[in-house]
Motif scaffolding. Structure first.
Motif: not given
Length: 187
Positions: A40-56
């Motif tokens: 779950l922690a690794l999943g969150w790091t990938f999801l967070w990177a996606f959200v942060d890069k898309v929405f800044g």
């Protein structure tokens, strides 16, 4: 005259790799939950990177550099590539293909790990992404060879081998789907 009897040898396959759920021990149960937490922690790091890069959201990516604001999620990192693969990464930096592949990869890997489904594909693509990120900055700054990207690539593969998607995830249900049974690489 002698007769030769033909022996039928049953085909035996190795048992599925994973934590044995038939013998529950305190340590086994704890291990399943620890590894589910790591997943779950690794999943969150990938999801967070996606959200942060898309929405800044202003953490790793400032608002003005968000992909939705015309930013380029691969240009900066890949343009700074060093080492033997620098030329390849410089050519890829900022291309539409690299941006789309990177962001879709982050999203897909993050969702799969978070949900505990498609762990084999998530591990393969996630480990590949980590190895590529490691190879962008060769040699690593703090060690002649090893850094967290290679360690995390190995962790992803290990999580798949032990069936970490089955605990606190939808892995058990996913694996029972007819298409997943027919195409085991989808596990």
């Amino acid at each position: 005259m002698t007769a030769i009897a033909e022996r039928q040898i049953p085909k035996v396959t190795a048992p599925a790799v994973g934590i044995d759920n038939t013998r529950t021990t305190t340590a086994g149960t704890a291990a399943r939950y620890v590894f589910a937490g790591v997943r779950l922690a690794l999943g969150w790091t990938f999801l967070w990177a996606f959200v942060d890069k898309v929405f800044g959201l202003g953490f790793a990516t400032p608002t003005e550099r968000a992909w939705l604001n015309g930013g380029n999620p691969t240009k900066g990192f890949l343009s700074g590539a060093e080492g033997p693969f620098a030329g390849i990464y410089h050519d890829l930096a900022g291309t539409a293909f690299a941006n789309w592949a990177f962001l879709l990869g982050l999203l897909g890997i993050g969702l799969a790990l978070t949900l505990g489904i498609g762990m084999r594909i998530a591990a393969a693509t996630g480990a590949t992404l980590y190895i590529m990120m490691w190879s962008v900055a060769l040699p690593p700054q703090t060690n002649p060879f090893l850094d967290e990207h290679l360690t995390l690539a190995a962790v992803l593969v290990g999580l798949t081998l032990i069936g970490a998607g089955r605990t606190l995830g939808l892995g058990t249900t996913w694996e029972k789907l007819p298409i997943v049974r027919r195409l085991p690489f989808l596990k």
